[in-house]
Design a protein around this motif. Structure first.
Motif, PDB file in Angstrom:
ATOM      1  N   ASP A  91       0.819  -1.212   0.000  1.00  0.00           N
ATOM      2  CA  ASP A  91       0.000   0.000   0.000  1.00  0.00           C
ATOM      3  C   ASP A  91       0.857   1.267   0.000  1.00  0.00           C
ATOM      4  N   GLN A  92       1.884   1.308   0.856  1.00  0.00           N
ATOM      5  CA  GLN A  92       2.693   2.514   0.958  1.00  0.00           C
ATOM      6  C   GLN A  92       3.517   2.759  -0.297  1.00  0.00           C
ATOM      7  N   ALA A  93       3.893   1.691  -0.984  1.00  0.00           N
ATOM      8  CA  ALA A  93       4.649   1.844  -2.221  1.00  0.00           C
ATOM      9  C   ALA A  93       3.752   2.202  -3.391  1.00  0.00           C
ATOM     10  N   GLY A  94       2.420   2.104  -3.200  1.00  0.00           N
ATOM     11  CA  GLY A  94       1.480   2.428  -4.254  1.00  0.00           C
ATOM     12  C   GLY A  94       1.601   1.509  -5.451  1.00  0.00           C
ATOM     13  N   LEU A  95       1.821   0.230  -5.186  1.00  0.00           N
ATOM     14  CA  LEU A  95       2.123  -0.716  -6.254  1.00  0.00           C
ATOM     15  C   LEU A  95       0.884  -1.307  -6.913  1.00  0.00           C
ATOM     16  N   GLY A  96      -0.250  -1.269  -6.227  1.00  0.00           N
ATOM     17  CA  GLY A  96      -1.404  -1.990  -6.735  1.00  0.00           C
ATOM     18  C   GLY A  96      -1.185  -3.480  -6.542  1.00  0.00           C
ATOM     19  N   PRO A  97      -1.990  -4.326  -7.167  1.00  0.00           N
ATOM     20  CA  PRO A  97      -1.798  -5.773  -7.009  1.00  0.00           C
ATOM     21  C   PRO A  97      -0.412  -6.202  -7.479  1.00  0.00           C
ATOM     22  N   VAL A  98       0.205  -7.095  -6.728  1.00  0.00           N
ATOM     23  CA  VAL A  98       1.564  -7.547  -7.017  1.00  0.00           C
ATOM     24  C   VAL A  98       1.604  -9.068  -7.102  1.00  0.00           C
ATOM     25  N   HIS A  99       2.650  -9.567  -7.718  1.00  0.00           N
ATOM     26  CA  HIS A  99       2.981 -10.975  -7.589  1.00  0.00           C
ATOM     27  C   HIS A  99       3.710 -11.156  -6.262  1.00  0.00           C
ATOM     28  N   VAL A 100       3.387 -12.199  -5.520  1.00  0.00           N
ATOM     29  CA  VAL A 100       4.060 -12.469  -4.245  1.00  0.00           C
ATOM     30  C   VAL A 100       4.711 -13.837  -4.307  1.00  0.00           C
ATOM     31  N   VAL A 101       5.993 -13.870  -3.956  1.00  0.00           N
ATOM     32  CA  VAL A 101       6.765 -15.117  -3.914  1.00  0.00           C
ATOM     33  C   VAL A 101       7.356 -15.243  -2.517  1.00  0.00           C
ATOM     34  N   GLY A 102       7.083 -16.354  -1.845  1.00  0.00           N
ATOM     35  CA  GLY A 102       7.603 -16.555  -0.492  1.00  0.00           C
ATOM     36  C   GLY A 102       8.257 -17.905  -0.342  1.00  0.00           C
ATOM     37  N   HIS A 103       9.353 -17.924   0.411  1.00  0.00           N
ATOM     38  CA  HIS A 103      10.053 -19.173   0.699  1.00  0.00           C
ATOM     39  C   HIS A 103      10.051 -19.422   2.201  1.00  0.00           C
ATOM     40  N   ASP A 104       9.838 -20.685   2.606  1.00  0.00           N
ATOM     41  CA  ASP A 104       9.911 -21.068   4.016  1.00  0.00           C
ATOM     42  C   ASP A 104       8.875 -20.240   4.791  1.00  0.00           C
ATOM     43  N   TRP A 105       9.269 -19.551   5.850  1.00  0.00           N
ATOM     44  CA  TRP A 105       8.307 -18.721   6.576  1.00  0.00           C
ATOM     45  C   TRP A 105       7.703 -17.650   5.677  1.00  0.00           C
ATOM     46  N   ALA A 114      -2.584 -14.189   0.458  1.00  0.00           N
ATOM     47  CA  ALA A 114      -3.463 -14.659  -0.613  1.00  0.00           C
ATOM     48  C   ALA A 114      -4.849 -15.007  -0.092  1.00  0.00           C
ATOM     49  N   ALA A 115      -4.910 -15.578   1.111  1.00  0.00           N
ATOM     50  CA  ALA A 115      -6.193 -15.971   1.682  1.00  0.00           C
ATOM     51  C   ALA A 115      -6.973 -14.777   2.227  1.00  0.00           C
ATOM     52  N   GLU A 116      -6.248 -13.841   2.872  1.00  0.00           N
ATOM     53  CA  GLU A 116      -6.919 -12.755   3.573  1.00  0.00           C
ATOM     54  C   GLU A 116      -7.058 -11.478   2.754  1.00  0.00           C
ATOM     55  N   ARG A 117      -6.093 -11.216   1.850  1.00  0.00           N
ATOM     56  CA  ARG A 117      -6.112  -9.978   1.071  1.00  0.00           C
ATOM     57  C   ARG A 117      -5.876 -10.276  -0.411  1.00  0.00           C
ATOM     58  N   PRO A 118      -6.717 -11.068  -1.022  1.00  0.00           N
ATOM     59  CA  PRO A 118      -6.519 -11.410  -2.440  1.00  0.00           C
ATOM     60  C   PRO A 118      -6.582 -10.187  -3.351  1.00  0.00           C
ATOM     61  N   ASP A 119      -7.186  -9.090  -2.878  1.00  0.00           N
ATOM     62  CA  ASP A 119      -7.247  -7.872  -3.681  1.00  0.00           C
ATOM     63  C   ASP A 119      -5.872  -7.253  -3.890  1.00  0.00           C
ATOM     64  N   ARG A 120      -4.898  -7.650  -3.084  1.00  0.00           N
ATOM     65  CA  ARG A 120      -3.546  -7.095  -3.204  1.00  0.00           C
ATOM     66  C   ARG A 120      -2.621  -7.970  -4.057  1.00  0.00           C
ATOM     67  N   ILE A 121      -3.118  -9.076  -4.581  1.00  0.00           N
ATOM     68  CA  ILE A 121      -2.246 -10.067  -5.204  1.00  0.00           C
ATOM     69  C   ILE A 121      -2.682 -10.394  -6.635  1.00  0.00           C
ATOM     70  N   ARG A 122      -1.726 -10.424  -7.539  1.00  0.00           N
ATOM     71  CA  ARG A 122      -1.941 -10.945  -8.893  1.00  0.00           C
ATOM     72  C   ARG A 122      -1.808 -12.467  -8.874  1.00  0.00           C
ATOM     73  N   THR A 123      -0.676 -12.934  -8.333  1.00  0.00           N
ATOM     74  CA  THR A 123      -0.439 -14.377  -8.225  1.00  0.00           C
ATOM     75  C   THR A 123       0.299 -14.659  -6.921  1.00  0.00           C
ATOM     76  N   LEU A 124       0.225 -15.917  -6.513  1.00  0.00           N
ATOM     77  CA  LEU A 124       0.971 -16.411  -5.356  1.00  0.00           C
ATOM     78  C   LEU A 124       1.943 -17.495  -5.823  1.00  0.00           C
ATOM     79  N   THR A 125       3.174 -17.428  -5.341  1.00  0.00           N
ATOM     80  CA  THR A 125       4.119 -18.529  -5.493  1.00  0.00           C
ATOM     81  C   THR A 125       4.660 -18.862  -4.117  1.00  0.00           C
ATOM     82  N   ALA A 126       4.443 -20.080  -3.677  1.00  0.00           N
ATOM     83  CA  ALA A 126       4.936 -20.547  -2.377  1.00  0.00           C
ATOM     84  C   ALA A 126       6.017 -21.598  -2.615  1.00  0.00           C
ATOM     85  N   LEU A 127       7.137 -21.438  -1.944  1.00  0.00           N
ATOM     86  CA  LEU A 127       8.256 -22.359  -2.088  1.00  0.00           C
ATOM     87  C   LEU A 127       8.473 -23.121  -0.787  1.00  0.00           C
TER      88      LEU A 127
END
Length: 281
Positions: A91-105, A114-127
């Motif tokens: 929100d502070q960066a004013g990015l709009g929906p983003v791709h999110v990639v997370g590893h481990d934690w 992705a579950a709680e704020r899907p409006d902020r996400i284009r795609t999810l990648t979980a590693l």
């Protein structure tokens, strides 16, 4: 944020988080979330490959890792707080929906966003780490609870801080899990700072303080989940169950002969998977 539009820090509830903002400034943004005991440097091999594809990457040092964001109390590391931190960055960066990639934690946080704020996400990648509800089910139905013994050991006071010292048990444990020696030294050197070690370990200590709702929500955004069969911390059952908790477009990939440390060990293969996933959505 700097004058050139780059995001170097963001603030939430009086805490200041450091961010590495790199790649084409006008590229579609990809937020990269590190795990334990790493920080934003864990994406050093992956980020340049994404930049070559035209993506902009923002990799924060998350709560407990940024020098200005290390509250002492365990409850401050609940999943809801970790998720809200990343939403604040977006929100502070004013990015709009983003791709999110997370590893481990970082994957746990990514699942939560992705579950709680899907409006902020284009795609999810979980590693590496499956959907939290799938992981919990695996803990109850497979040997996953044995593989996760360290999560319970980390509940002890002050002893784990000593265990993860860069020249002690923590270093040997990372090597035995498949981490390269130079990367293990990189990740644990900063843990000599006791406040950082405490903050990182508090992610585990707050597990039992998070509400059940923060780990059971289904995901409906396009999702890529990548697990590696050389992972000594995450067995196959949780990854196999994860499809049950994704209602949106879902792709599951297994990297053979790769350890838990996917971004460090298999950056080029991950880049191929991300290239397809991000461009398709």
């Amino acid at each position: 944020m700097t004058g050139n539009g780059r995001v170097t820090t963001f603030i939430r509830n009086g805490l200041t988080f450091d961010v590495r903002d790199e790649g084409p400034i006008d590229g579609v943004p990809v937020v990269l979330l590190h795990g334990f005991p790493q920080d934003s440097r864990s994406w050093d091999k992956v980020a340049p490959l994404l930049h070559r594809r035209g993506f902009r990457t923002l990799a924060p040092d998350q709560r407990g890792y940024s020098a200005g964001a290390r509250p002492r109390a365990c409850w401050a590391y609940r999943t809801s707080e970790l998720v809200a931190d990343v939403v604040a960055l977006i929100d502070q960066a004013g990015l709009g929906p983003v791709h999110v990639v997370g590893h481990d934690w970082g994957a746990v946080v990514a699942w939560g966003i992705a579950a709680e704020r899907p409006d902020r996400i284009r795609t999810l990648t979980a590693l590496s780490v499956p959907h939290p509800a799938a992981f919990l089910r695996a803990m109850l139905t497979s040997r996953q609870i044995l593989l996760s013994w360290y999560m319970f050991a980390f509940q002890l006071p002050w002893i784990p801080e000593r265990m993860i010292a860069s020249d002690g048990y923590g270093y040997r444990a990372l090597l035995s899990s498949g981490q390269a020696p130079d990367r293990a030294k990189r990740d644990l050197e900063s843990m000599r700072d006791r406040s950082r070690a405490r903050g990182a370990l508090n992610w585990y200590r707050a597990m039992f303080l998070s509400s059940p709702g923060s780990v059971t929500g289904k995901v409906r955004v396009p999702t890529l989940f990548v697990w590696s069969d050389g992972d000594t911390a995450i067995g196959p059952v949780g990854p196999e169950l994860t499809a049950r908790f994704v209602d949106g477009p879902y792709t599951y990939e297994v990297l053979h002969g790769v350890s838990h440390w996917i971004p460090d060990e298999a950056a080029e293969r991950l880049d191929e998977l991300l290239g397809n996933h991000l461009h398709n959505h």
